[in-house]
Structure formats: structure tokens, C-alpha cells
Design a protein around this motif. Structure first.
Motif, PDB file in Angstrom:
ATOM      1  N   ARG A  50       0.837  -1.210   0.000  1.00 37.23           N
ATOM      2  CA  ARG A  50       0.000   0.000   0.000  1.00 37.23           C
ATOM      3  C   ARG A  50       0.869   1.257   0.000  1.00 37.23           C
ATOM      4  O   ARG A  50       0.573   2.230  -0.712  1.00 37.23           O
ATOM      5  CB  ARG A  50      -0.901   0.008   1.226  1.00 37.23           C
ATOM      6  CG  ARG A  50      -2.052  -0.972   1.191  1.00 37.23           C
ATOM      7  CD  ARG A  50      -2.883  -0.814   2.452  1.00 37.23           C
ATOM      8  NE  ARG A  50      -4.069  -1.643   2.478  1.00 37.23           N
ATOM      9  CZ  ARG A  50      -5.005  -1.576   3.417  1.00 37.23           C
ATOM     10  NH1 ARG A  50      -4.862  -0.715   4.419  1.00 37.23           N
ATOM     11  NH2 ARG A  50      -6.057  -2.363   3.368  1.00 37.23           N
ATOM     12  N   SER A 211      -1.254   4.460   4.287  1.00 39.79           N
ATOM     13  CA  SER A 211      -1.465   3.045   3.973  1.00 39.79           C
ATOM     14  C   SER A 211      -2.381   2.378   4.989  1.00 39.79           C
ATOM     15  O   SER A 211      -2.940   1.307   4.722  1.00 39.79           O
ATOM     16  CB  SER A 211      -0.122   2.312   3.919  1.00 39.79           C
ATOM     17  OG  SER A 211       0.452   2.191   5.210  1.00 39.79           O
ATOM     18  N   ASP A 213      -5.293   3.690   6.246  1.00 34.95           N
ATOM     19  CA  ASP A 213      -6.629   3.942   5.709  1.00 34.95           C
ATOM     20  C   ASP A 213      -6.602   5.348   5.114  1.00 34.95           C
ATOM     21  O   ASP A 213      -5.650   6.097   5.329  1.00 34.95           O
ATOM     22  CB  ASP A 213      -7.717   3.800   6.790  1.00 34.95           C
ATOM     23  CG  ASP A 213      -7.727   4.948   7.768  1.00 34.95           C
ATOM     24  OD1 ASP A 213      -8.479   5.912   7.544  1.00 34.95           O
ATOM     25  OD2 ASP A 213      -6.976   4.892   8.766  1.00 34.95           O
ATOM     26  N   GLN A 520      -8.762   4.452  -1.882  1.00 35.40           N
ATOM     27  CA  GLN A 520      -7.942   3.279  -1.612  1.00 35.40           C
ATOM     28  C   GLN A 520      -7.916   2.966  -0.117  1.00 35.40           C
ATOM     29  O   GLN A 520      -7.808   3.872   0.708  1.00 35.40           O
ATOM     30  CB  GLN A 520      -6.509   3.505  -2.090  1.00 35.40           C
ATOM     31  CG  GLN A 520      -6.322   3.478  -3.588  1.00 35.40           C
ATOM     32  CD  GLN A 520      -4.863   3.370  -3.973  1.00 35.40           C
ATOM     33  OE1 GLN A 520      -4.375   2.318  -4.362  1.00 35.40           O
ATOM     34  NE2 GLN A 520      -4.151   4.480  -3.864  1.00 35.40           N
ATOM     35  N   PHE A 521      -8.012   1.689   0.205  1.00 34.33           N
ATOM     36  CA  PHE A 521      -7.812   1.175   1.567  1.00 34.33           C
ATOM     37  C   PHE A 521      -8.886   1.642   2.553  1.00 34.33           C
ATOM     38  O   PHE A 521      -8.639   1.766   3.750  1.00 34.33           O
ATOM     39  CB  PHE A 521      -6.420   1.542   2.097  1.00 34.33           C
ATOM     40  CG  PHE A 521      -5.331   1.506   1.071  1.00 34.33           C
ATOM     41  CD1 PHE A 521      -5.217   0.419   0.203  1.00 34.33           C
ATOM     42  CD2 PHE A 521      -4.430   2.551   0.935  1.00 34.33           C
ATOM     43  CE1 PHE A 521      -4.215   0.384  -0.767  1.00 34.33           C
ATOM     44  CE2 PHE A 521      -3.422   2.530  -0.021  1.00 34.33           C
ATOM     45  CZ  PHE A 521      -3.316   1.441  -0.889  1.00 34.33           C
TER      46      PHE A 521
END
Length: 619
Positions: A50, A211, A213, A520-521
Motif C-alpha cells: 500500500r 497506507s 486507511d 484506496q484502503f
């Protein structure tokens, strides 16, 4: 929908002071984030991958530097390589990330050459309509086309004649903006080892923190300062909003309560030429740092058509009155329909969203009987959780507003305990895809209790996570970290799904992929059981009697008055949207991704309030 990168605005407040980062700081700061985070507790293979993706996105968000094969080279790594990265991490070594920075450097050199070659070509300045690039270029030729398109769009908007003096000034301006971003990736070549370590470590912390969240972030001192001013609607500074264009750094606006405004010398459009006696030659950000360097004052030199002048400005604590609550109304049947736009959920010792809304309601009632109200939460990104609870309390009696589930398994109930509402008439909560976080708490809570109707885009942003931030405490290292999830009294969580509108009235953002689900994430959402009947399970025994005597008797009951009207209200709204010629023109404009001259969403929200009034009067 893309924000142009050529408008740079800075509100000149004092920073908390700079901090020099070293490699050893990475693990220390990440360990603090892991301690608080709701899910991620240690560096892992997943987070390494990530972080590499984030590193790429931070470097090339517009997809104007890297080729797809270079991205693949960075992200296609073996398990052994990941294990080596993890082992190096524990030793405060980041060899693979340094290798990635080398790829970035080569990409910068290539992009600069493409830009330089294009400037000396005879090219047309026709604006090219296109969506933003979501994928990377497949070849150098593809990359050249993208960069040329970006340059053409920039220059075509200014109607500049190629090779003219003004054109050359804009070339320098265009380059300067990219140079600021690009220079950070060449810091590892700097002879100053501290500067080299700082720039690399800062970029790495950005990638690693994100990475975990989408809402866990590490902030630079400047970013922390800006965030603090936004959250508290106040800061210490000179009170000037600067903007940069090809002619230099200009005054865009003055804060009406700020010291610069009080001098009565500075005008919008004045160009900054000196800071503390030194000519401004460097980038925008460096010039702003010079202004912030002295704690108590700044000596600035400006120029305009009638000449140059110096001004000595003492830095003061300021209250920011802009972007708080906008008050509007229209007369209707012997009274008024109020329209209150809340821009964010802010809080400080001096001001708060709650107090400003209470004041706004009092002001509306001075105009006449308050027949109905539109609470406009469009583009409201959230803010303090406590303010979401208090703002909800303006429109309901006592009751649970939000339930918070935290990292350590702790569960907290946030309640409105006043026992009275400040407005209980026809209420529309107007939302868009950019209504997020605290705005979603208010919209979902009032919808849960049935005291208002949610109108707007089909759903809101979909952020139902809670962040702890140390920004307002002026720490050496500033960050925010996701520590929990929230649920409203119905047990629903807007996470990913957003708050669903009772009546859909599309905004100009409707067709764009906007929301938590596209980040993302993002963390998953889930629901819990409803809590309309408050068991007081979290209240300590010594306080329970007070709640039983003064809180429980005034619990807000679910109001069915407006929900029973919904079929009729929807039908009336749909007919207006379908048959009203102006609304059809509006829908056509937003389908073409164009602006429209009239706020048709607000017009329809007001019409729905009128329908609520009329139906109520019939019954």
C-alpha cells in the motif's frame, strides 16, 4: 471534475515551527499511529505494498510523469523483497524506497525535457476537453501528448500569444509550480544531509501513514497550521490570503478582523515584492515561510499601479468569520423559509458551529415566523464530532445521537441531553456527494428520528470513521489517525454507503465517482442494533438518577409526520424536476459537466419545504 493546480492560496498564519525529520523518526511516529489505529497494529506486507502505491500517487497524482511499465517495476515485487523491506524498516533503513525515488528523479528529468521541447514548438492554444487521467501513460509518446495537452489547456485559458512577453512570464510561472513539487524528490542529492533526510522521511511518512486507511495522515507543520485554522476558525497571523499567478504573489483577500485589514493600506490585487526588506524571488511556499519566520510581526513591501509601499504588520490572533454559516431566507405565507448553509463543524474557545447556528435561527425569527427551514450541508466535509451532536440537538429533544466503537473495544454513546429543540417545524437537510463525516451524522440522525427529510444526491460521501488528531495541541509531530467507527441511533453506519436521500435532487457532482467507496484502503462498513430506547448502560451509577429524572422523560420519539408524507412529496418533486423547463436545463447542464447559473437544488429543497407546510396545513 479536476481542481486546477495553478491557483495557490495560503492564509498567512503562524506555523507551529519546523521539525527536522530523520530516518529513525519513521518507526517512532508509525508506532504511535499503530497504537491508536482501529485495525492496523504493526507494519506488514500489506502495508508495504500500500505504501508503495501511495508513494506513486503522491509523486504523480495527475499521471504526468510515470509510464505504466515504471509503475509495474515498482509494484511487482517478490515476497523476498517485501521481507527485505520489512527487515530494513526495523533497522531504520529504506533502501527500496530510495530506489523508487531514483525512478521518480528520472521521470522528472524526462517530463522537464518534454515541457521544454514543447515550449519552443509552434503549437495551437486550443483548449482540449478531457477527463482526468486515471491510468499511466503506456509510452513516452503517450506521455508527451498528455503533457502537451496540459500545457495547451493552461495557456489557452489565458488567450496568450505564443512567444510574447506575457507568454514567457506564464511559462516561468507554469514551470515554477511544477518545480516546487519536483525539487523535493531531488533532496536526496543535496549536500545538506539533514535536508536530504528530512525531505525523504517526510514523503515516506506521508505514504506509510496513508497506507493504514484514507484518513490517517501525517502533516507537515504548514499543513497542520492550515488544518488547525480550519478546525478552530481562528489562528495567529497577519490575515492575508495570497494567490500566485504569472505576475507574482498577490493579495487575493483580507480577513476583516485581521491586522492587515486594519492598516487600511493593503488592497486586493497588490503584488508582494519584498519580505522583511528582501526581494521575493523564490517560490510561493518559500515566500510564505519568510512571512511566518518572525513570531510577532512582518514588514512587507507591495506594489500597485500608483507605486510601491511598505507596511509593518503585527501578528495577532484572529477569528475567521468567513465560511461558517450563511443566512438566507424567502418570504412565504406571512412568514419566512430559512436557508442556513453550514460550511463545517468547527469549534474553539471563541466560536462553534452550534452557537453560530443558534444565532442564525434567532436572526431568521426576527424576519418573521419561521415557517420552514433548509439546513444546507452540501460540500460540508465534517469536523468535530462534539459539534455534530450539538447541531443535531438543535432539531430534537433528548436522545442518543451517535454510538462510537473504538480501537480498544470501548463503546461510547454521545447524547443530546438538553430536552428541548430550537426548531421543530418542516425541515429539509440538503446534501451532496461531498457531505461527509460530521455532516453525515447530522443528516442520518435527523432522518432516523424523523424530524427532517434528507434531500440531494442519492447518497452522501460515506465516511463513518472517527479520527483522533493532535493538530490542535501543537505537537512536534502532527497527525490524525482513525480510532473508531460511528453509528447513528438507528444502528446504521454511513460508511461506504453514505446517507440515502429521501428525495433525490441531483447536484452537479451526481455523475462523478465521489465517495469513500472510491478511496484506496477504505475500511468496511457494518450496522448494529438500534438504540432508540436508551438503556443508560454506559452511565455510571452515581449519575443514573439524574438521567432517569431529567433525560429519559424527554427522549425524542420517532416522528412519523414527515415520513408519511414522503410518497406525496416525492411525486410532487419528481413532477417539478420532469416538467419544469429550467430544471430540465439544469439537468442538461450538469450532464455535460457544466456549471449552472441558478442553484436549482436549493430551489427544489425550498419547494419541498413549501409542500411540507401545505400538506401539514391540510391536516
Amino acid at each position: 471534475m479536476v481542481k486546477k493546480i495553478f491557483t495557490f492560496v495560503l492564509f498567512s498564519c503562524l506555523s507551529f515551527g519546523s521539525v527536522s525529520l530523520q530516518h529513525k523518526d519513521v518507526r517512532s511516529i508509525m508506532n504511535q499511529l499503530f497504537l491508536y489505529h482501529i485495525e492496523q497494529k504493526a507494519m506488514s506486507k500489506q502495508l508495504v505494498v500500500r505504501a508503495l502505491k501511495n508513494t506513486i500517487d503522491l509523486f504523480d497524482p495527475q499521471r504526468l510523469y510515470l509510464l505504466q511499465e515504471e509503475v509495474n517495476q515498482i509494484l511487482t515485487i517478490t515476497d523476498d523483497t517485501v521481507e527485505t523491506i520489512l527487515s530494513d524498516y526495523k533497522k531504520d533503513r529504506f533502501t527500496y524506497f530510495e530506489h523508487v525515488f531514483t525512478i521518480f528523479q528520472n521521470a522528472v528529468i524526462r517530463a522537464k525535457q518534454i515541457r521544454q521541447d514543447f515550449y519552443f514548438q509552434e503549437f495551437g492554444l486550443k483548449k482540449i476537453q478531457s477527463d482526468p487521467f486515471y491510468t499511466f501513460a503506456n509510452s513516452v509518446q503517450d506521455l508527451q501528448v498528455r503533457i502537451q495537452q496540459n500545457i495547451s489547456n493552461f495557456f489557452s485559458e489565458k488567450n496568450l500569444k505564443p512567444k510574447s512577453k506575457q507568454w514567457q512570464k506564464n511559462v516561468r510561472f507554469y514551470n515554477r509550480k511544477y518545480n516546487d513539487h519536483e525539487a523535493a524528490y531531488f533532496a536526496q542529492n543535496d549536500e545538506d544531509k539533514d535536508k536530504k533526510a528530512h525531505q525523504f522521511t517526510f514523503k515516506l511518512l506521508k505514504a506509510l501513514s496513508k497506507s493504514l486507511d484514507p484518513h490517517t495522515l501525517y502533516f507537515s507543520p504548514q499543513e497542520a497550521k492550515e488544518m488547525r485554522a480550519y478546525l478552530e476558525k481562528g489562528c495567529k497571523g497577519i490575515g492575508i490570503v495570497f494567490i500566485e499567478d504569472a505576475d507574482g504573489i498577490k493579495v487575493q483577500s483580507l480577513v476583516k478582523t485581521g491586522p492587515a485589514f486594519k492598516t487600511r493600506k493593503i488592497h486586493e490585487g497588490d503584488v508582494l515584492v519584498k519580505v522583511n526588506g528582501k526581494v521575493v524571488k523564490e517560490s510561493f511556499n518559500k515566500a510564505m515561510r519568510k512571512i511566518q519566520k518572525h513570531d510577532d510581526h512582518a514588514i512587507l513591501t507591495f506594489k500597485r499601479a500608483d507605486g510601491a509601499y511598505d507596511v509593518w504588520i503585527r501578528k495577532e490572533k484572529m477569528e475567521i468569520k468567513d465560511s461558517r454559516v450563511d443566512i438566507a431566507y424567502e418570504h412565504y405565507k406571512g412568514g419566512v423559509i430559512g436557508k442556513l448553509k453550514l460550511h463545517s463543524f468547527y469549534e474553539s474557545k471563541q466560536v462553534s458551529a452550534y452557537e453560530d447556528l443558534k444565532y442564525a435561527l434567532r436572526e431568521l425569527r426576527k424576519k418573521g415566523p419561521l415557517k420552514g427551514l433548509v439546513l444546507d450541508l452540501r460540500e460540508n466535509p465534517g469536523g468535530f464530532l462534539t459539534q455534530a451532536v450539538k447541531v443535531s440537538g438543535l432539531f430534537m429533544k433528548s436522545g442518543i445521537v451517535v454510538i462510537c466503537h473504538y480501537t480498544d473495544g470501548d463503546e461510547k454513546y454521545l447524547r443530546e441531553i438538553d430536552g428541548r429543540s430550537y426548531y421543530d417545524g418542516p425541515l429539509v437537510i440538503l446534501t451532496s456527494k461531498f457531505s461527509a463525516s460530521a455532516a453525515e451524522i447530522v443528516a442520518q440522525c435527523l432522518q432516523d428520528y424523523g424530524v427532517g427529510i434528507v434531500v440531494g444526491d442519492p447518497e452522501t460521501f460515506g465516511k463513518a470513521t472517527i479520527q483522533y488528531q493532535n493538530i490542535t495541541d501543537e505537537n512536534q509531530h502532527s497527525y490524525k489517525v482513525t480510532i473508531g467507527r460511528y453509528y447513528t441511533v438507528s444502528g446504521k453506519s454511513p460508511q461506504l454507503e453514505g446517507v440515502k436521500s429521501d428525495i433525490v435532487v441531483p447536484s452537479r457532482f451526481t455523475q462523478y465517482p465521489i465517495g469513500e467507496r472510491y478511496l484506496q484502503f477504505a475500511l468496511n462498513g457494518r450496522n448494529i442494533k438500534p438504540h432508540f430506547e436508551d438503556s443508560l448502560s454506559d452511565i455510571v451509577p452515581s449519575s443514573k438518577k439524574w438521567f432517569q429524572l431529567y433525560y429519559l422523560p424527554h427522549l425524542q420519539k420517532q416522528n412519523s409526520q414527515w415520513t408519511k408524507m414522503l410518497p406525496t412529496l416525492r411525486k410532487k418533486s419528481q413532477e417539478r424536476q420532469k416538467y419544469d423547463s429550467e430544471f430540465q436545463n439544469y439537468l442538461h447542464a450538469i450532464s455535460k459537466k457544466c456549471q449552472y447559473h441558478t442553484d436549482m437544488q436549493m430551489e427544489e429543497a425550498s419547494n419541498i419545504v413549501k409542500d411540507m407546510i401545505q400538506i401539514s396545513n391540510k391536516h
